[in-house]
Scaffold this active site. Structure first.
Site, PDB file in Angstrom:
ATOM      1  N   CYS A 120     -33.579 -44.454  34.702  1.00 22.25           N
ATOM      2  CA  CYS A 120     -32.168 -44.306  35.005  1.00 22.25           C
ATOM      3  C   CYS A 120     -31.515 -45.675  35.017  1.00 22.25           C
ATOM      4  O   CYS A 120     -32.134 -46.669  35.397  1.00 22.25           O
ATOM      5  CB  CYS A 120     -32.058 -43.647  36.374  1.00 22.25           C
ATOM      6  SG  CYS A 120     -30.413 -43.666  37.080  1.00 22.25           S
ATOM      7  N   ASP A 147     -14.086 -33.159  39.432  1.00 20.28           N
ATOM      8  CA  ASP A 147     -14.875 -33.985  40.340  1.00 20.28           C
ATOM      9  C   ASP A 147     -16.015 -34.704  39.621  1.00 20.28           C
ATOM     10  O   ASP A 147     -16.275 -35.867  39.868  1.00 20.28           O
ATOM     11  CB  ASP A 147     -15.455 -33.118  41.469  1.00 20.28           C
ATOM     12  CG  ASP A 147     -14.357 -32.529  42.341  1.00 20.28           C
ATOM     13  OD1 ASP A 147     -13.461 -33.289  42.736  1.00 20.28           O
ATOM     14  OD2 ASP A 147     -14.386 -31.311  42.609  1.00 20.28           O
ATOM     15  N   ASP A 175     -28.596 -48.680  25.592  1.00 19.67           N
ATOM     16  CA  ASP A 175     -29.466 -49.663  24.955  1.00 19.67           C
ATOM     17  C   ASP A 175     -30.192 -49.142  23.718  1.00 19.67           C
ATOM     18  O   ASP A 175     -31.120 -49.763  23.240  1.00 19.67           O
ATOM     19  CB  ASP A 175     -30.484 -50.173  25.976  1.00 19.67           C
ATOM     20  CG  ASP A 175     -31.267 -49.045  26.636  1.00 19.67           C
ATOM     21  OD1 ASP A 175     -31.057 -47.872  26.244  1.00 19.67           O
ATOM     22  OD2 ASP A 175     -32.085 -49.318  27.528  1.00 19.67           O
ATOM     23  N   HIS A 202     -23.147 -40.331  32.444  1.00 19.37           N
ATOM     24  CA  HIS A 202     -23.260 -40.576  31.005  1.00 19.37           C
ATOM     25  C   HIS A 202     -24.727 -40.507  30.594  1.00 19.37           C
ATOM     26  O   HIS A 202     -25.585 -41.074  31.261  1.00 19.37           O
ATOM     27  CB  HIS A 202     -22.696 -41.965  30.643  1.00 19.37           C
ATOM     28  CG  HIS A 202     -21.251 -42.122  31.026  1.00 19.37           C
ATOM     29  ND1 HIS A 202     -20.675 -43.336  31.304  1.00 19.37           N
ATOM     30  CD2 HIS A 202     -20.263 -41.193  31.187  1.00 19.37           C
ATOM     31  CE1 HIS A 202     -19.396 -43.161  31.611  1.00 19.37           C
ATOM     32  NE2 HIS A 202     -19.127 -41.866  31.558  1.00 19.37           N
ATOM     33  N   GLU A 218     -29.227 -37.517  37.963  1.00 19.12           N
ATOM     34  CA  GLU A 218     -27.928 -38.200  37.924  1.00 19.12           C
ATOM     35  C   GLU A 218     -26.906 -37.503  38.834  1.00 19.12           C
ATOM     36  O   GLU A 218     -26.060 -38.154  39.448  1.00 19.12           O
ATOM     37  CB  GLU A 218     -27.399 -38.292  36.487  1.00 19.12           C
ATOM     38  CG  GLU A 218     -28.318 -39.079  35.528  1.00 19.12           C
ATOM     39  CD  GLU A 218     -28.589 -40.519  35.964  1.00 19.12           C
ATOM     40  OE1 GLU A 218     -27.711 -41.129  36.584  1.00 19.12           O
ATOM     41  OE2 GLU A 218     -29.702 -41.012  35.675  1.00 19.12           O
ATOM     42  N   ALA A 274     -30.085  -2.866  63.000  1.00 16.13           N
ATOM     43  CA  ALA A 274     -31.049  -1.953  63.618  1.00 16.13           C
ATOM     44  C   ALA A 274     -32.446  -2.503  63.389  1.00 16.13           C
ATOM     45  O   ALA A 274     -32.668  -3.330  62.500  1.00 16.13           O
ATOM     46  CB  ALA A 274     -30.930  -0.565  62.995  1.00 16.13           C
TER      47      ALA A 274
HETATM   48 CA   LIG Z   1     -31.831 -45.708  25.968  1.00 18.21          CA
HETATM   49 ZN   LIG Z   2     -31.167 -43.046  39.047  1.00 18.44          ZN
HETATM   50 ZN   LIG Z   3     -21.509 -45.069  30.890  1.00 23.10          ZN
END
Ligand SMILES: [Ca+2]
Ligand SMILES: [Zn+2]
Ligand SMILES: [Zn+2]
Ligand SMILES: [Ca+2]
Length: 607
Positions: free
Chosen positions: A125, A260, A278, A294, A319, A489
């Site tokens: 992440c 949201d 990347d 994202h 995420e 009951a």
């Molecule tokens: Ca990547």
């Molecule tokens: Zn994370």
């Molecule tokens: Zn982003």
């Protein structure tokens, strides 16, 4: 733009990547230099020039600061100038390395060894693990209590930190091409980031319980159909919903800044986001504290249980956890671990994740229509007949199966009453009774003025039973003297009577005599006196539940339950009056995670 893609110096050893365009492959961590970049990027190391690089004040940024593509490019080079000021063996680097190795469960060597290299190159992440000087907090963040204290500043301070004046000036005139749509999204993003600079991981991100989400149209994945993507996100939201008071609704109509939580797929520079992706490998997604998720569409995302690739469901659940306020959690089994764990298909939120989200948003409440243990006889492999039971909590037309042994609801619940009990009213029932004696074994459900007898063998209501009675029948016909509707009951095996509760009264009904017991009805407070004066539901019970796990009767009303003193309690303390009520406790402290999901999500097939 071309200058932003550095030349690749490294290929996978098996050359599996040479078929692909190298510009889509993430640069790997190969040496102490790139390792420092990694440690810096994910918050294990702080930049040297703290004053000049840290925490830009968003109010002083102009649009061109943020709209400028080059700001981000420049950020990359500023990383280089910052981290190359560290010598590889600098104490900062070594302590950051030690910390990374510790939280990653690696041998803690302080040396950039092969195991460390492999760990750094795993898919992960993009949200930093920690902000500087937070290592002590994060060390203890593996218990639910401590999650609340882990003050993990949001992403934004770690990503938009190079505010290079030259670049800003160069780009103020370079404003002619941005598309409106992108700008609009970006403005929402900026707006949210402003709010999030003061927000902290480990704190509830939202103060309301019903949240809207949308997969944004400009951000569809190129790998799965839009329907598949939406279905996976629906599932991901539902999984959090099942263990928290939060409910999620897909919103296809409101303007983007009113939604949201917005999700989208992009590659490299995307949506004007200040953090570029990347390429294939390494970072697969990132989340922004108040609402944007994202996904790096250069990753090979797959639907659940389809083998190779990265499970979009797992990544989405992770995420969403961030968007809701959860930090990374280093404990095997947690979905909030920063690295992707490929090995568990059909994963579920484990105990720690449940407690972590409930620590932010509280447990789940709500009234139950009825609660009961469902008894069935089974023959073992040795031919013995054993009695097994399941515990069910019903609320209107939905029910949860409660797993007493693991103290949680079955994964994927609630499900529709009509799925579990064929022929019952779709809106659920008021009460359940299992008459279970030497002569009789009959199950009844009550709703309004009627009742149904259930044919356990064929798993459906009887339309006509062995005695020729047709169902549903009127309660007044089958149980003379009992009013309708009833609140709840239960059948008491000790005296072979059904206890019907209505308002403040109890109607004791003799199954054998088929009539009310003498003196019936009586006040609930008379038959079930409070042990502590005033600590009593008094009237309008939701459920009278005899639990075989506890071998005890519980009276349930709203968020509270009262344990009824039985033989076991009296054996321990003889002075306790029979059928008296022990002091009230909260339902959610005894039975965990019985959580509503939004009506729209209930229709999402969970299995
Ligand atoms: Ca990547
Ligand atoms: Zn994370
Ligand atoms: Zn982003
Ligand atoms: Ca009820």
């Amino acid at each position: 733009m071309g200058s932003g893609v550095s030349e690749k110096l490294f290929h996978s050893r098996d050359h599996s990547d040479v078929e692909m365009s190298s510009s889509h492959l993430a640069e790997l961590v190969t040496d102490t230099d790139t390792a420092q970049h990694f440690l810096f990027k994910y918050g294990f190391m702080k930049p040297v020039n703290l004053e000049s690089t840290q925490s830009p004040d968003f109010d002083t940024l102009t649009d061109s600061d943020i709209f400028s593509e080059d700001t981000v490019q420049d950020r990359t080079s500023s990383y280089h100038s910052e981290y190359t000021e560290h010598l590889p063996e600098s104490p900062h680097f070594i302590s950051a390395l030690l910390e990374f190795q510790r939280v990653s469960g690696l041998p803690v060597t302080g040396v950039f060894d092969d195991a460390t290299k492999v760990a750094m190159n795993k898919p992960r992440c993009g949200v930093p693990d920690k902000e500087e000087d937070q290592s002590d907090t994060m060390k203890t963040s593996t218990t639910a209590e401590d999650l609340n204290e882990s003050s993990e500043p949001f992403n934004v301070t770690a990503t938009v930190q190079s505010n290079n004046t030259d670049v800003v000036q160069n780009n103020t005139s370079d404003q002619d091409e941005p598309e409106n749509r992108k700008q609009h999204h970006l403005q929402t993003l900026i707006h949210r980031n402003k709010r999030s600079t003061s927000a902290l991981w480990g704190h509830a991100a939202f103060s309301k319980n019903v949240l809207t989400w949308r997969l944004i149209g400009e951000g569809y994945s190129s790998q799965l159909s839009v329907e598949e993507q939406r279905h996976i996100f629906r599932l991901a939201f539902r999984m959090w919903s099942e263990v928290s008071p939060l409910q999620f609704v897909e919103d296809l109509h409101s303007s983007p800044d009113e939604i949201d939580i917005r999700l989208g797929f992009g590659t490299g520079r995307h949506f004007g986001c200040s953090q570029s992706f990347d390429g294939a490998g390494r970072e697969f997604a990132h989340a922004w504290f108040l609402g944007d998720i994202h996904f790096d569409d250069d990753e090979h995302f797959t639907a659940p249980n389809t083998g190779n690739g990265i499970s979009l469901l797992k990544v989405a659940v992770h995420e969403i956890g961030h968007v809701l306020g959860l930090p990374h959690i280093y404990r095997s089994g947690s979905i909030m671990q920063p690295s992707y764990r490929p090995q568990d298909d059909g994963f579920e939120l484990d105990w720690l994740d449940r407690k972590a989200i409930q620590n932010l948003y509280g447990g789940c409440g709500g009234r139950f229509s009825t609660v009961f243990d469902w008894i069935r006889k089974e023959r073992t492999a040795y031919g013995e007949v054993v009695v097994r039971f399941n515990t069910y909590f019903m609320r209107n037309g939905w029910y949860w199966l409660y797993e007493n042994r693991s103290n949680r609801t079955r994964y994927g619940d609630p499900v529709s009453v009509q799925v579990g009990w064929h022929g019952l009213p779709s809106s659920g029932v008021d009460a359940y009774v299992h008459v279970w004696s030497r002569e009789t074994d009959a199950v009844y459900f009550f709703k309004g003025a009627q009742y149904w007898k259930y044919d356990s063998e064929n798993d459906q209501v009887f339309s006509e039973d062995a005695d020729g009675r047709r169902y549903p029948r009127l309660i007044s016909e089958g149980f003379p003297g009992v009013p309708s509707p009833v609140d709840t009951a239960y059948y008491d095996r000790r005296d072979a009577h059904i206890y019907f509760f209505r308002g403040s009264m109890v109607y004791r009904f003799s199954v054998q005599a088929n009539k009310l017991a003498p003196k019936s009805p009586q006040k609930i407070t008379e038959l079930f006196p409070a042990l502590t004066p005033g600590d009593h539901p008094a009237s309008n019970l939701d459920a009278a539940y005899f639990s075989y796990t506890h071998n005890t009767l519980f009276l349930i009303k709203g968020a509270s339950y009262w344990r009824v003193v039985g033989r076991r309690e009296r054996r321990m303390k003889r002075s306790l009056p029979y059928n008296s009520l022990l002091p009230a406790r909260e339902v959610q402290q005894q039975w965990f995670d019985i959580c509503d999901v939004h009506a729209s999500a209930l229709r999402t097939d969970r299995r």
